[in-house]
Design a protein around this motif. Sequence first.
Motif, PDB file in Angstrom:
ATOM      1  N   THR A 124       0.671  -1.157  -0.333  1.00  0.00           N
ATOM      2  CA  THR A 124      -0.238  -0.633   0.606  1.00  0.00           C
ATOM      3  C   THR A 124       0.752   1.351  -0.053  1.00  0.00           C
ATOM      4  N   LEU A 126      -7.928  -1.388   1.445  1.00  0.00           N
ATOM      5  CA  LEU A 126      -6.547  -0.704   0.755  1.00  0.00           C
ATOM      6  C   LEU A 126      -5.597  -1.254   1.759  1.00  0.00           C
ATOM      7  N   GLY A 127      -5.851  -0.619   3.021  1.00  0.00           N
ATOM      8  CA  GLY A 127      -4.966  -0.916   4.190  1.00  0.00           C
ATOM      9  C   GLY A 127      -4.767  -2.446   4.625  1.00  0.00           C
ATOM     10  N   GLY A 171      -4.032   3.925   3.257  1.00  0.00           N
ATOM     11  CA  GLY A 171      -5.233   3.288   1.655  1.00  0.00           C
ATOM     12  C   GLY A 171      -6.227   5.340   1.605  1.00  0.00           C
ATOM     13  N   VAL A 191      -4.008   6.786  -0.493  1.00  0.00           N
ATOM     14  CA  VAL A 191      -4.241   6.214  -1.829  1.00  0.00           C
ATOM     15  C   VAL A 191      -5.280   6.804  -2.534  1.00  0.00           C
ATOM     16  N   ALA A 245      -5.080  -4.169  -5.199  1.00  0.00           N
ATOM     17  CA  ALA A 245      -4.682  -4.180  -4.053  1.00  0.00           C
ATOM     18  C   ALA A 245      -4.745  -5.358  -3.937  1.00  0.00           C
ATOM     19  N   ASP A 283      -3.396  -9.064  -2.641  1.00  0.00           N
ATOM     20  CA  ASP A 283      -3.059  -9.670  -1.069  1.00  0.00           C
ATOM     21  C   ASP A 283      -2.810 -11.141  -1.433  1.00  0.00           C
TER      22      ASP A 283
END
Lengths: 515, 358
Positions: free
Chosen positions: B20, B280-281, B298, B301, B330, B334
């Motif tokens: 991230t 996102l985080g 996040g 972003v 994203a 992951d």
Amino acid sequence: MDDSVILRAENIRKVYPGTVALKGVDFNVYKGKVNVLVGENGAGKSTLMKILSGVETPTSGRFFLGEEELNHLTPKSAAEKGIGIIYQELNLFPNMSVAENIFTNREIMKNPGWIDHKTQEEKTKVLLKRLEQDIDPKEMVRNLKVGQQQVVEIAKALAEDVNILIMDEPTSALSKAEVDVLFKIIDELKTAGVSIIYISHRLEELIQIGDYITVLRDGSLITEKPMEEVNLQWIVSSMVGGDSGKIFHSGDRNIGEILLEVKNLGLRGATEEPLLKDVSFSVRKGEVLGIYGLLGAGRSETLETIMGLHEDAAGEILLDGEPLGPPHIRTRIRKGIALVPEDRQREGLVQTMSVSHNLTLAGLWRIVKKKFHINRENESGSVEKMFKGMSIKASTPFVSITSLSGGNQQKVVFGKSLLTNPKVLLLDEPTRGVDVGAKGEIFNIMNDLARDGLAIVLVTSELKEIMAICDRVIILSKGNVTGEFDKDSMTEEALVNASAVGHMTTSQRMKGRVS
Amino acid sequence: MSSLTKRDISVGMVLLQLRTVIALVLLTAVFTVLVQSSRGINFLHPLNLITISKHVAITGIMAIGMTFVIITGGIDLSVGSIVGLVGMIAGGLIHEGLVLNIFGITIYFHVWVIILICLVLGVLMGGVNGLLITRLNVAPFIGTLGMMYIARGFANIRSGGATFPNLQGKAELGNQGFPILGAGKIIGIPLSIWLMILLLLVTLYVSRKTPLGRHIYAIGGNKRAAELSGVQVKSITTIVYMFSGFCSALVGLIIASQLVAAHPATGESYEMNAIAAAVLGGTSLAGGIGTVGGTIIGAFVIGVLSDGLVMLGVSEFWQNVIKGLVILAAVILDQTQQSMNARSTEAKDKKSQKESAA
Ligand SMILES: Nc1ncnc2c1ncn2[C@@H]1O[C@H](COP(=O)(O)OP(=O)(O)OP(=O)(O)O)[C@@H](O)[C@H]1O
Ligand SMILES: [Mg+2]
């Protein structure tokens, strides 16, 4: 040694981040035999089995089914080749019925697209009858106890058409009568030509059922031998390597006044028949009270009720002569009651947290400063103490709990309850899946705790454990106390007979065997 | 025994773990170049960065509350509507005061009192969410969905759909000063950014160093095991939803104050930005995993992405498409992380095996 090898693994190596689980292991499975695999917690047994059933891929090494080399095995292709597995960590869907679980992925279809639930349930009934359990096929798996789930797992494996059946600690929560039924079925399977791989930490069982034994230690193969050539002593010493570990010492304990008193516990379940009808007993300081019984006897429910899990339970519970008050788990923990639950995956561990955070979860209130600040030194101190005391095998306390072997996870659950500094310790199968050495250590810890004045209530399905450590034992059957024995009157036969009272099928079975 | 230690983790792994942060740096770099060349504006100019951060604070503050909700294994869809309703309540209290028909009087509160009332309102609405979920066993998605409609409905009912303009307050009524929340600055940095930083620090502490934080993670990881360990599952879950309501109320106040007006549609679909920032985080929707630090990154972003696209003059429709693609990328990254992790250790092991054989 003229038996033919059906499955052969060569030089299997498996590396996880931080650990080498298998260091080039060879393993033979003989056709139509019971191939026993033993080793300490974390030796790599489950890992090897997961590789053979396609769940994990080996880092290197090869394996052969007959003459055919197996490459890129997946759970699906393994099943197609007739390799079935009962996992150590139970693998059922809690939100589905017993029948649906047994026929997952092999649903019986009525017209295309429609599951024939009726046939599935009837077949399930037949399977469970074979295992001599009266579990309702429509029952949700979430309502089953660990032992019953193990029975369902076994039934599921039986429903498949397997050539090779892997059983990773299938009996860890089963009592003697239930184990006997399983062994009878294993014999039938052998006659039908099925090869079995059997893992257990109950060494007597291995000697009874095994044909070949393979010993793993620290990810390496130690030896493989026919079972006739070995005895218990040999198994233990080759597992731990030389010195045969700590042997349990049953020290003298002073039994004091009554600490916990339970009067007329009653608990209704989902079915018509209550789970607990009328359970009363007391435990004294320094005493280890055993509770024995068959599946569905109400052993776990008794402990859960004392812990405060069942809000609608009837009866009275006194600690030190004082009523415990409303069922509220947090208050009861702080008053000094601790429970090691039976089902470590569902009730014992938080899978997303580290080993260290799991260990301190229940006892956080004891290590906080000013009621809200978690003191790092105190925490790592407690964690270190447990790592040493319970000899937990993990690369660091900060790794995820799921990366530990089954037995080591169990030690973490036990350690967690000790860190609340309890007065009364309620243990529900505390040594499930724990190896002999660690079992001895856990028993020593129990013994020391009792000597320090704790009252311990031990539920276990292993008669040997009861005989070894309990000062007194009560027998539960169908929610009632059907017997009480002290050290002198405790015999295996008496316990088994008392546990069968009220279980029609079981008592008939017992009679059948005696005659 | 094992030769593999933490230090052996390859460069690739580190890059993945910091994905991230790296996405943020990359995005910023790309926009710096593009905005400079096409518009001749310096994207990294402090004033621009502050503007972006101001936008980020709106998403960020809500996302902090959302992160804890998601960590417990829940979701809060009502946050955007709470933003709208709180703005309307604040706007109404400043603009019209509290009309008590029975007594025929109107009470005008001091701005501080209004802020307090609004925050309490947010907490209460979160509390209702919590009670629905813990006591009445409503699924979080449904419970907060209901609250989302109810709060939005009341936001419109409050003014009949109209906007409350001019929230400067009047000297004779003694309710001036509301715009300071949105326009005030400390060392050149707007208050909203300071509030986000403050909230971040407090929640970082709570999540790492207090039993409350530990318990929130435990609930999301395994509710039943947490309960048996003495965690007060119901109360803590409720507290978490209350906190999310608090964060939303704060955002509602900040927006109304920045605009010096309150409109009932404010905050529509903000819940999605908050969820996106958390995911996102690195927060897992399955519960038990996530950090507020990650969430703020996040949020940055998302903030850099939207502002950068606006500065490039990309149409609003395309902005949405690009935002969606970034979120998907994203999350897919992951998923790959785990298998990459395994493969890199295995490759390492093979190498060391060969070396020891040679
Ligand atoms: N997913 C994983 N990630 C990291 N390490 C793992 C993982 N799974 C297993 N291990 C490690 O591999 C080793 C072997 O574990 P395994 O589960 O095979 O042991 P076991 O012999 O079955 O033990 P037990 O008798 O306790 O069940 C252990 O040290 C364990 O910590
Ligand atoms: Mg195992």
